[in-house]
Write a protein that holds these residues in place. Structure first.
Motif, PDB file in Angstrom:
ATOM      1  N   ILE A  95       0.849  -1.187   0.000  1.00  0.00           N
ATOM      2  CA  ILE A  95       0.000   0.000   0.000  1.00  0.00           C
ATOM      3  C   ILE A  95       0.885   1.238   0.000  1.00  0.00           C
ATOM      4  CG2 ILE A  95      -1.881   1.221   1.140  1.00  0.00           C
ATOM      5  CD1 ILE A  95      -2.532  -1.300   2.650  1.00  0.00           C
ATOM      6  N   ALA A  96       0.654   2.136  -0.944  1.00  0.00           N
ATOM      7  CA  ALA A  96       1.314   3.439  -0.940  1.00  0.00           C
ATOM      8  C   ALA A  96       0.442   4.377  -0.111  1.00  0.00           C
ATOM      9  CB  ALA A  96       1.484   3.972  -2.358  1.00  0.00           C
ATOM     10  N   VAL A  97       1.046   5.020   0.907  1.00  0.00           N
ATOM     11  CA  VAL A  97       0.265   5.789   1.878  1.00  0.00           C
ATOM     12  C   VAL A  97       0.846   7.190   2.016  1.00  0.00           C
ATOM     13  CG1 VAL A  97      -0.648   5.858   4.220  1.00  0.00           C
ATOM     14  CG2 VAL A  97      -0.177   3.663   3.143  1.00  0.00           C
ATOM     15  N   LEU A  98      -0.012   8.180   1.896  1.00  0.00           N
ATOM     16  CA  LEU A  98       0.398   9.540   2.185  1.00  0.00           C
ATOM     17  C   LEU A  98       0.745   9.643   3.668  1.00  0.00           C
ATOM     18  CD1 LEU A  98       0.575  12.187   0.501  1.00  0.00           C
ATOM     19  CD2 LEU A  98      -1.641  12.801   1.463  1.00  0.00           C
ATOM     20  N   SER A  99       1.835  10.341   3.980  1.00  0.00           N
ATOM     21  CA  SER A  99       2.362  10.325   5.351  1.00  0.00           C
ATOM     22  C   SER A  99       1.326  10.766   6.379  1.00  0.00           C
ATOM     23  CB  SER A  99       3.603  11.207   5.452  1.00  0.00           C
ATOM     24  OG  SER A  99       3.293  12.550   5.139  1.00  0.00           O
ATOM     25  N   VAL A 122       1.507  -6.912   5.295  1.00  0.00           N
ATOM     26  CA  VAL A 122       1.196  -5.589   4.732  1.00  0.00           C
ATOM     27  C   VAL A 122       2.472  -4.756   4.715  1.00  0.00           C
ATOM     28  CG1 VAL A 122      -0.136  -3.468   4.992  1.00  0.00           C
ATOM     29  CG2 VAL A 122      -1.175  -5.680   5.540  1.00  0.00           C
ATOM     30  N   THR A 123       2.798  -4.219   3.556  1.00  0.00           N
ATOM     31  CA  THR A 123       3.947  -3.332   3.409  1.00  0.00           C
ATOM     32  C   THR A 123       3.438  -1.944   3.045  1.00  0.00           C
ATOM     33  OG1 THR A 123       5.357  -5.149   2.648  1.00  0.00           O
ATOM     34  CG2 THR A 123       6.121  -2.908   2.204  1.00  0.00           C
ATOM     35  N   ALA A 124       3.710  -0.965   3.904  1.00  0.00           N
ATOM     36  CA  ALA A 124       3.281   0.419   3.667  1.00  0.00           C
ATOM     37  C   ALA A 124       4.444   1.206   3.074  1.00  0.00           C
ATOM     38  CB  ALA A 124       2.805   1.058   4.962  1.00  0.00           C
ATOM     39  N   LEU A 125       4.226   1.795   1.912  1.00  0.00           N
ATOM     40  CA  LEU A 125       5.239   2.580   1.223  1.00  0.00           C
ATOM     41  C   LEU A 125       4.915   4.058   1.369  1.00  0.00           C
ATOM     42  CD1 LEU A 125       5.255   0.478  -2.076  1.00  0.00           C
ATOM     43  CD2 LEU A 125       6.692   0.142  -0.055  1.00  0.00           C
ATOM     44  N   ASP A 126       5.941   4.902   1.535  1.00  0.00           N
ATOM     45  CA  ASP A 126       5.751   6.345   1.678  1.00  0.00           C
ATOM     46  C   ASP A 126       6.302   7.039   0.440  1.00  0.00           C
ATOM     47  OD1 ASP A 126       5.512   8.963   2.342  1.00  0.00           O
ATOM     48  OD2 ASP A 126       6.878   8.911   4.065  1.00  0.00           O
ATOM     49  N   PRO A 127       5.437   7.396  -0.502  1.00  0.00           N
ATOM     50  CA  PRO A 127       5.907   8.030  -1.740  1.00  0.00           C
ATOM     51  C   PRO A 127       6.112   9.527  -1.612  1.00  0.00           C
ATOM     52  CG  PRO A 127       3.570   7.663  -1.868  1.00  0.00           C
ATOM     53  CD  PRO A 127       3.994   7.146  -0.522  1.00  0.00           C
ATOM     54  N   GLY A 128       5.758  10.119  -0.456  1.00  0.00           N
ATOM     55  CA  GLY A 128       6.066  11.519  -0.209  1.00  0.00           C
ATOM     56  C   GLY A 128       5.014  12.522  -0.607  1.00  0.00           C
ATOM     57  N   SER A 129       4.092  12.156  -1.487  1.00  0.00           N
ATOM     58  CA  SER A 129       3.072  13.109  -1.938  1.00  0.00           C
ATOM     59  C   SER A 129       1.910  12.339  -2.543  1.00  0.00           C
ATOM     60  CB  SER A 129       3.638  14.071  -2.980  1.00  0.00           C
ATOM     61  OG  SER A 129       3.995  13.369  -4.164  1.00  0.00           O
ATOM     62  N   LEU A 192       3.480  29.078  13.276  1.00  0.00           N
ATOM     63  CA  LEU A 192       3.076  27.746  12.836  1.00  0.00           C
ATOM     64  C   LEU A 192       4.262  26.796  12.757  1.00  0.00           C
ATOM     65  CD1 LEU A 192       0.586  28.678   9.962  1.00  0.00           C
ATOM     66  CD2 LEU A 192       0.021  28.001  12.310  1.00  0.00           C
ATOM     67  N   VAL A 193       3.992  25.540  13.020  1.00  0.00           N
ATOM     68  CA  VAL A 193       4.961  24.457  12.829  1.00  0.00           C
ATOM     69  C   VAL A 193       4.394  23.577  11.726  1.00  0.00           C
ATOM     70  CG1 VAL A 193       6.195  22.531  13.873  1.00  0.00           C
ATOM     71  CG2 VAL A 193       5.581  24.521  15.266  1.00  0.00           C
ATOM     72  N   LEU A 194       5.033  23.584  10.576  1.00  0.00           N
ATOM     73  CA  LEU A 194       4.504  22.891   9.408  1.00  0.00           C
ATOM     74  C   LEU A 194       5.529  21.926   8.831  1.00  0.00           C
ATOM     75  CD1 LEU A 194       2.769  25.856   7.541  1.00  0.00           C
ATOM     76  CD2 LEU A 194       1.714  24.205   9.099  1.00  0.00           C
ATOM     77  N   GLU A 195       5.020  20.956   8.074  1.00  0.00           N
ATOM     78  CA  GLU A 195       5.935  20.072   7.365  1.00  0.00           C
ATOM     79  C   GLU A 195       6.706  20.877   6.329  1.00  0.00           C
ATOM     80  OE1 GLU A 195       5.045  16.267   5.893  1.00  0.00           O
ATOM     81  OE2 GLU A 195       3.528  15.818   7.416  1.00  0.00           O
ATOM     82  N   THR A 196       7.844  20.330   5.938  1.00  0.00           N
ATOM     83  CA  THR A 196       8.706  21.002   4.978  1.00  0.00           C
ATOM     84  C   THR A 196       7.926  21.355   3.725  1.00  0.00           C
ATOM     85  OG1 THR A 196      10.575  19.724   5.808  1.00  0.00           O
ATOM     86  CG2 THR A 196      10.851  20.807   3.684  1.00  0.00           C
ATOM     87  N   SER A 197       8.138  22.549   3.205  1.00  0.00           N
ATOM     88  CA  SER A 197       7.431  23.020   2.025  1.00  0.00           C
ATOM     89  C   SER A 197       7.604  22.035   0.872  1.00  0.00           C
ATOM     90  CB  SER A 197       7.950  24.398   1.615  1.00  0.00           C
ATOM     91  OG  SER A 197       7.210  24.889   0.526  1.00  0.00           O
ATOM     92  N   GLY A 198       6.491  21.707   0.210  1.00  0.00           N
ATOM     93  CA  GLY A 198       6.550  20.777  -0.909  1.00  0.00           C
ATOM     94  C   GLY A 198       6.111  19.373  -0.558  1.00  0.00           C
ATOM     95  N   SER A 199       5.996  19.057   0.739  1.00  0.00           N
ATOM     96  CA  SER A 199       5.536  17.723   1.135  1.00  0.00           C
ATOM     97  C   SER A 199       4.044  17.595   0.848  1.00  0.00           C
ATOM     98  CB  SER A 199       5.795  17.483   2.621  1.00  0.00           C
ATOM     99  OG  SER A 199       4.992  18.348   3.394  1.00  0.00           O
TER     100      SER A 199
END
Length: 293
Positions: A95-99, A122-129, A192-199
Protein backbone atom coordinates in the motif's frame (compact mmCIF):
# COMPACT_ATOMS: atom_id res chain seq x y z
CA UNK A 1 5.23 -31.90 -20.52
CA UNK A 2 1.76 -33.08 -19.55
CA UNK A 3 1.64 -33.29 -15.75
CA UNK A 4 -1.18 -35.79 -15.97
CA UNK A 5 1.15 -38.23 -17.73
CA UNK A 6 3.81 -37.68 -15.07
CA UNK A 7 1.28 -38.50 -12.34
CA UNK A 8 0.28 -41.67 -14.22
CA UNK A 9 3.93 -42.71 -14.40
CA UNK A 10 4.43 -42.24 -10.65
CA UNK A 11 1.16 -44.04 -9.87
CA UNK A 12 2.28 -47.01 -11.95
CA UNK A 13 5.53 -47.20 -10.00
CA UNK A 14 3.76 -46.93 -6.65
CA UNK A 15 1.12 -49.57 -7.42
CA UNK A 16 3.53 -51.98 -9.08
CA UNK A 17 1.54 -52.58 -12.25
CA UNK A 18 -0.55 -50.86 -14.87
CA UNK A 19 -3.59 -52.86 -13.79
CA UNK A 20 -3.38 -51.78 -10.15
CA UNK A 21 -2.58 -48.17 -11.06
CA UNK A 22 -5.49 -47.99 -13.52
CA UNK A 23 -7.84 -49.27 -10.82
CA UNK A 24 -6.59 -46.71 -8.30
CA UNK A 25 -6.85 -43.89 -10.86
CA UNK A 26 -10.32 -45.00 -12.03
CA UNK A 27 -9.27 -45.19 -15.68
CA UNK A 28 -9.20 -48.05 -18.18
CA UNK A 29 -6.01 -50.11 -18.32
CA UNK A 30 -5.52 -49.57 -22.09
CA UNK A 31 -5.86 -45.81 -21.56
CA UNK A 32 -3.16 -45.84 -18.87
CA UNK A 33 -0.85 -47.95 -21.02
CA UNK A 34 -1.31 -45.51 -23.90
CA UNK A 35 -0.62 -42.58 -21.59
CA UNK A 36 2.68 -44.13 -20.42
CA UNK A 37 3.74 -44.71 -24.03
CA UNK A 38 2.84 -41.09 -24.84
CA UNK A 39 5.09 -39.90 -21.99
CA UNK A 40 7.91 -42.11 -23.28
CA UNK A 41 7.57 -40.57 -26.73
CA UNK A 42 7.73 -37.06 -25.25
CA UNK A 43 10.86 -37.93 -23.28
CA UNK A 44 12.45 -39.97 -26.07
CA UNK A 45 13.25 -42.88 -23.73
CA UNK A 46 11.68 -46.13 -22.59
CA UNK A 47 10.62 -45.92 -18.96
CA UNK A 48 9.45 -49.49 -18.33
CA UNK A 49 10.87 -52.87 -19.35
CA UNK A 50 7.90 -54.83 -20.70
CA UNK A 51 9.82 -57.96 -21.74
CA UNK A 52 9.10 -59.95 -18.58
CA UNK A 53 5.92 -60.91 -16.81
CA UNK A 54 6.34 -58.02 -14.34
CA UNK A 55 6.62 -54.36 -15.29
CA UNK A 56 9.99 -52.97 -14.18
CA UNK A 57 11.73 -49.63 -14.56
CA UNK A 58 14.49 -49.25 -17.10
CA UNK A 59 17.66 -47.33 -16.20
CA UNK A 60 16.10 -44.24 -17.80
CA UNK A 61 12.90 -44.86 -15.85
CA UNK A 62 14.83 -44.99 -12.58
CA UNK A 63 16.59 -41.74 -13.46
CA UNK A 64 13.27 -40.03 -14.23
CA UNK A 65 11.40 -41.33 -11.17
CA UNK A 66 13.00 -38.89 -8.72
CA UNK A 67 12.50 -35.75 -10.85
CA UNK A 68 8.95 -36.88 -11.64
CA UNK A 69 8.07 -37.03 -7.94
CA UNK A 70 9.75 -33.65 -7.40
CA UNK A 71 7.73 -32.10 -10.24
CA UNK A 72 4.46 -33.32 -8.72
CA UNK A 73 5.48 -32.19 -5.22
CA UNK A 74 6.41 -28.72 -6.51
CA UNK A 75 3.07 -28.42 -8.27
CA UNK A 76 1.21 -29.37 -5.08
CA UNK A 77 3.18 -26.83 -3.05
CA UNK A 78 2.38 -24.15 -5.63
CA UNK A 79 -1.30 -25.07 -5.47
CA UNK A 80 -1.21 -24.88 -1.68
CA UNK A 81 0.31 -21.38 -1.81
CA UNK A 82 -2.27 -20.16 -4.32
CA UNK A 83 -5.04 -21.73 -2.22
CA UNK A 84 -3.70 -20.06 0.91
CA UNK A 85 -3.65 -16.66 -0.77
CA UNK A 86 -7.15 -17.16 -2.16
CA UNK A 87 -8.43 -18.17 1.26
CA UNK A 88 -6.46 -15.32 2.91
CA UNK A 89 -4.43 -17.73 5.00
CA UNK A 90 -1.36 -16.05 3.54
CA UNK A 91 -0.39 -13.40 1.02
CA UNK A 92 0.96 -9.89 0.95
CA UNK A 93 -0.33 -6.42 0.22
CA UNK A 94 1.67 -3.34 -0.77
CA UNK A 95 0.00 0.00 0.00
CA UNK A 96 1.31 3.44 -0.94
CA UNK A 97 0.27 5.79 1.88
CA UNK A 98 0.40 9.54 2.18
CA UNK A 99 2.36 10.33 5.35
CA UNK A 100 -0.50 12.20 7.02
CA UNK A 101 -2.68 9.09 6.70
CA UNK A 102 -0.10 6.72 8.17
CA UNK A 103 -1.28 7.75 11.65
CA UNK A 104 -4.97 7.63 10.77
CA UNK A 105 -6.63 5.61 9.29
CA UNK A 106 -3.82 3.18 8.25
CA UNK A 107 -3.10 1.71 11.73
CA UNK A 108 -6.72 0.88 12.46
CA UNK A 109 -7.31 -0.52 8.98
CA UNK A 110 -4.23 -2.73 9.22
CA UNK A 111 -5.07 -3.84 12.76
CA UNK A 112 -8.54 -4.94 11.71
CA UNK A 113 -7.11 -6.81 8.71
CA UNK A 114 -4.62 -8.67 10.90
CA UNK A 115 -7.28 -9.64 13.41
CA UNK A 116 -9.22 -11.32 10.61
CA UNK A 117 -6.27 -12.55 8.53
CA UNK A 118 -3.14 -12.63 10.72
CA UNK A 119 -0.82 -14.16 8.10
CA UNK A 120 -1.14 -11.42 5.50
CA UNK A 121 1.99 -9.28 5.25
CA UNK A 122 1.20 -5.59 4.73
CA UNK A 123 3.95 -3.33 3.41
CA UNK A 124 3.28 0.42 3.67
CA UNK A 125 5.24 2.58 1.22
CA UNK A 126 5.75 6.34 1.68
CA UNK A 127 5.91 8.03 -1.74
CA UNK A 128 6.07 11.52 -0.21
CA UNK A 129 3.07 13.11 -1.94
CA UNK A 130 -0.37 12.40 -3.35
CA UNK A 131 1.07 12.36 -6.87
CA UNK A 132 3.67 9.89 -5.63
CA UNK A 133 0.92 7.61 -4.33
CA UNK A 134 -0.77 7.71 -7.73
CA UNK A 135 2.52 7.05 -9.51
CA UNK A 136 3.40 4.00 -7.40
CA UNK A 137 -0.04 2.47 -7.94
CA UNK A 138 0.05 3.20 -11.66
CA UNK A 139 3.49 1.61 -11.97
CA UNK A 140 2.42 -1.50 -10.05
CA UNK A 141 4.74 -0.92 -7.08
CA UNK A 142 1.69 -0.81 -4.82
CA UNK A 143 -1.69 -2.44 -5.31
CA UNK A 144 -3.58 0.16 -3.29
CA UNK A 145 -2.94 3.83 -2.66
CA UNK A 146 -4.31 5.64 0.40
CA UNK A 147 -4.33 9.36 -0.26
CA UNK A 148 -6.18 12.65 -0.18
CA UNK A 149 -8.63 13.56 -2.93
CA UNK A 150 -9.09 14.85 -5.55
CA UNK A 151 -6.76 12.53 -7.46
CA UNK A 152 -5.47 13.50 -10.88
CA UNK A 153 -5.54 10.27 -12.89
CA UNK A 154 -7.67 9.07 -15.76
CA UNK A 155 -6.33 5.51 -15.63
CA UNK A 156 -6.92 4.56 -11.99
CA UNK A 157 -10.10 3.70 -10.15
CA UNK A 158 -10.95 5.54 -6.94
CA UNK A 159 -12.99 4.86 -3.82
CA UNK A 160 -13.73 7.63 -1.35
CA UNK A 161 -13.77 6.87 2.37
CA UNK A 162 -14.78 10.02 4.23
CA UNK A 163 -14.19 13.73 4.69
CA UNK A 164 -11.99 14.76 7.58
CA UNK A 165 -11.59 18.14 9.19
CA UNK A 166 -8.16 19.76 9.32
CA UNK A 167 -8.24 21.46 12.71
CA UNK A 168 -5.91 24.09 14.15
CA UNK A 169 -3.90 22.53 17.00
CA UNK A 170 -2.34 24.97 19.45
CA UNK A 171 -0.44 25.05 22.73
CA UNK A 172 -2.77 26.43 25.44
CA UNK A 173 -0.87 29.72 25.67
CA UNK A 174 -1.40 30.44 21.97
CA UNK A 175 -5.08 29.49 22.16
CA UNK A 176 -5.75 31.95 24.98
CA UNK A 177 -7.76 34.88 23.73
CA UNK A 178 -8.57 33.35 20.36
CA UNK A 179 -12.23 32.96 19.40
CA UNK A 180 -13.67 29.51 18.95
CA UNK A 181 -13.83 28.67 16.08
CA UNK A 182 -10.76 30.56 14.85
CA UNK A 183 -11.16 32.77 11.76
CA UNK A 184 -8.57 31.86 9.17
CA UNK A 185 -7.61 35.51 9.01
CA UNK A 186 -6.34 35.21 12.60
CA UNK A 187 -3.91 32.44 11.64
CA UNK A 188 -1.57 35.05 10.13
CA UNK A 189 -0.67 36.17 13.67
CA UNK A 190 0.05 32.65 14.97
CA UNK A 191 3.50 30.99 14.76
CA UNK A 192 3.08 27.75 12.84
CA UNK A 193 4.96 24.46 12.83
CA UNK A 194 4.50 22.89 9.41
CA UNK A 195 5.94 20.07 7.36
CA UNK A 196 8.71 21.00 4.98
CA UNK A 197 7.43 23.02 2.03
CA UNK A 198 6.55 20.78 -0.91
CA UNK A 199 5.54 17.72 1.13
CA UNK A 200 2.18 16.11 0.50
CA UNK A 201 0.40 17.31 3.62
CA UNK A 202 1.99 20.79 3.46
CA UNK A 203 0.75 21.16 -0.09
CA UNK A 204 -2.78 20.34 1.03
CA UNK A 205 -2.61 22.96 3.80
CA UNK A 206 -1.04 25.57 1.55
CA UNK A 207 -3.78 25.09 -1.03
CA UNK A 208 -6.47 25.71 1.58
CA UNK A 209 -5.01 28.49 3.74
CA UNK A 210 -1.97 29.80 1.91
CA UNK A 211 -3.34 33.31 1.96
CA UNK A 212 -3.57 33.24 5.77
CA UNK A 213 -0.14 31.70 6.49
CA UNK A 214 2.24 34.50 7.36
CA UNK A 215 4.28 33.29 10.32
CA UNK A 216 6.00 29.91 9.87
CA UNK A 217 8.17 29.42 12.94
CA UNK A 218 9.42 25.89 12.18
CA UNK A 219 9.53 23.69 9.10
CA UNK A 220 10.14 20.02 9.80
CA UNK A 221 10.19 16.87 7.68
CA UNK A 222 9.20 14.53 10.51
CA UNK A 223 5.56 14.30 11.51
CA UNK A 224 6.21 13.03 15.04
CA UNK A 225 8.66 15.86 15.65
CA UNK A 226 6.01 18.38 14.60
CA UNK A 227 3.63 16.93 17.17
CA UNK A 228 6.27 17.20 19.88
CA UNK A 229 7.10 20.78 18.90
CA UNK A 230 3.45 21.79 19.17
CA UNK A 231 3.01 20.02 22.52
CA UNK A 232 6.12 21.85 23.81
CA UNK A 233 4.79 25.24 22.76
CA UNK A 234 6.87 25.97 19.63
CA UNK A 235 3.80 26.89 17.60
CA UNK A 236 0.51 25.68 16.18
CA UNK A 237 -0.17 23.31 13.29
CA UNK A 238 -2.97 21.86 11.22
CA UNK A 239 -3.88 18.21 11.75
CA UNK A 240 -6.84 15.95 11.05
CA UNK A 241 -9.09 16.39 14.08
CA UNK A 242 -9.16 12.69 14.88
CA UNK A 243 -5.34 12.57 15.11
CA UNK A 244 -5.15 15.76 17.15
CA UNK A 245 -7.70 14.53 19.68
CA UNK A 246 -6.31 11.01 20.04
CA UNK A 247 -2.55 11.34 19.58
CA UNK A 248 -1.58 14.71 21.07
CA UNK A 249 -1.74 15.78 24.72
CA UNK A 250 -1.89 19.16 26.45
CA UNK A 251 -3.04 20.98 23.31
CA UNK A 252 -6.14 22.89 22.25
CA UNK A 253 -7.96 21.72 19.12
CA UNK A 254 -10.00 24.38 17.32
CA UNK A 255 -12.07 24.42 14.16
CA UNK A 256 -11.52 27.25 11.72
CA UNK A 257 -13.93 29.55 9.89
CA UNK A 258 -14.36 28.48 7.17
CA UNK A 259 -13.59 24.86 8.01
CA UNK A 260 -10.76 23.12 6.17
CA UNK A 261 -11.86 19.66 5.01
CA UNK A 262 -10.16 16.93 3.02
CA UNK A 263 -11.51 13.79 1.38
CA UNK A 264 -9.59 10.57 2.01
CA UNK A 265 -9.77 7.47 -0.15
CA UNK A 266 -8.13 4.73 -2.18
CA UNK A 267 -6.77 4.50 -5.70
CA UNK A 268 -6.11 1.24 -7.52
CA UNK A 269 -5.63 -0.09 -11.02
CA UNK A 270 -8.60 -1.36 -13.06
CA UNK A 271 -9.12 -5.08 -13.07
CA UNK A 272 -9.42 -7.78 -10.40
CA UNK A 273 -7.77 -7.07 -7.05
CA UNK A 274 -5.95 -9.64 -4.95
CA UNK A 275 -7.95 -11.27 -2.14
CA UNK A 276 -5.85 -9.32 0.39
CA UNK A 277 -6.61 -5.98 -1.29
CA UNK A 278 -10.30 -6.86 -1.53
CA UNK A 279 -10.40 -7.72 2.17
CA UNK A 280 -8.65 -4.43 3.00
CA UNK A 281 -11.20 -2.41 1.02
CA UNK A 282 -14.06 -4.32 2.67
CA UNK A 283 -12.67 -3.41 6.10
CA UNK A 284 -12.32 0.22 5.00
CA UNK A 285 -15.98 0.23 3.93
CA UNK A 286 -17.02 -0.99 7.39
CA UNK A 287 -14.97 1.80 8.99
CA UNK A 288 -16.55 4.32 6.61
CA UNK A 289 -20.02 3.25 7.67
CA UNK A 290 -19.05 3.40 11.35
CA UNK A 291 -17.64 6.92 11.02
CA UNK A 292 -20.72 8.13 9.20
CA UNK A 293 -23.01 7.18 12.10
Amino acid sequence: MDLRLVSYFVATIDHGSVTAAAKALYIAQPSLSQAIRSLERQLGVQLFDRSGRRLTLTADGRLFAGPARQILADVERAKDKVRAVRELAAGRLEIAVLSTLSADPLPELTSRLHRQHPDILVTALDPGSSSGVVSQVRQGRAELGLTEFPVKSDTLRTRELWDQELALVLPPELAAGLPDPVPLAAVAEIPLVLETSGSGSRAAIDESVDWSIDYVAVECAHRQAIWELVMHGAGATFLPRHIAETELRDVVVRSTVPQIRQTVGFVFRPGPLSPAATAFLDIAEVMRQERSL
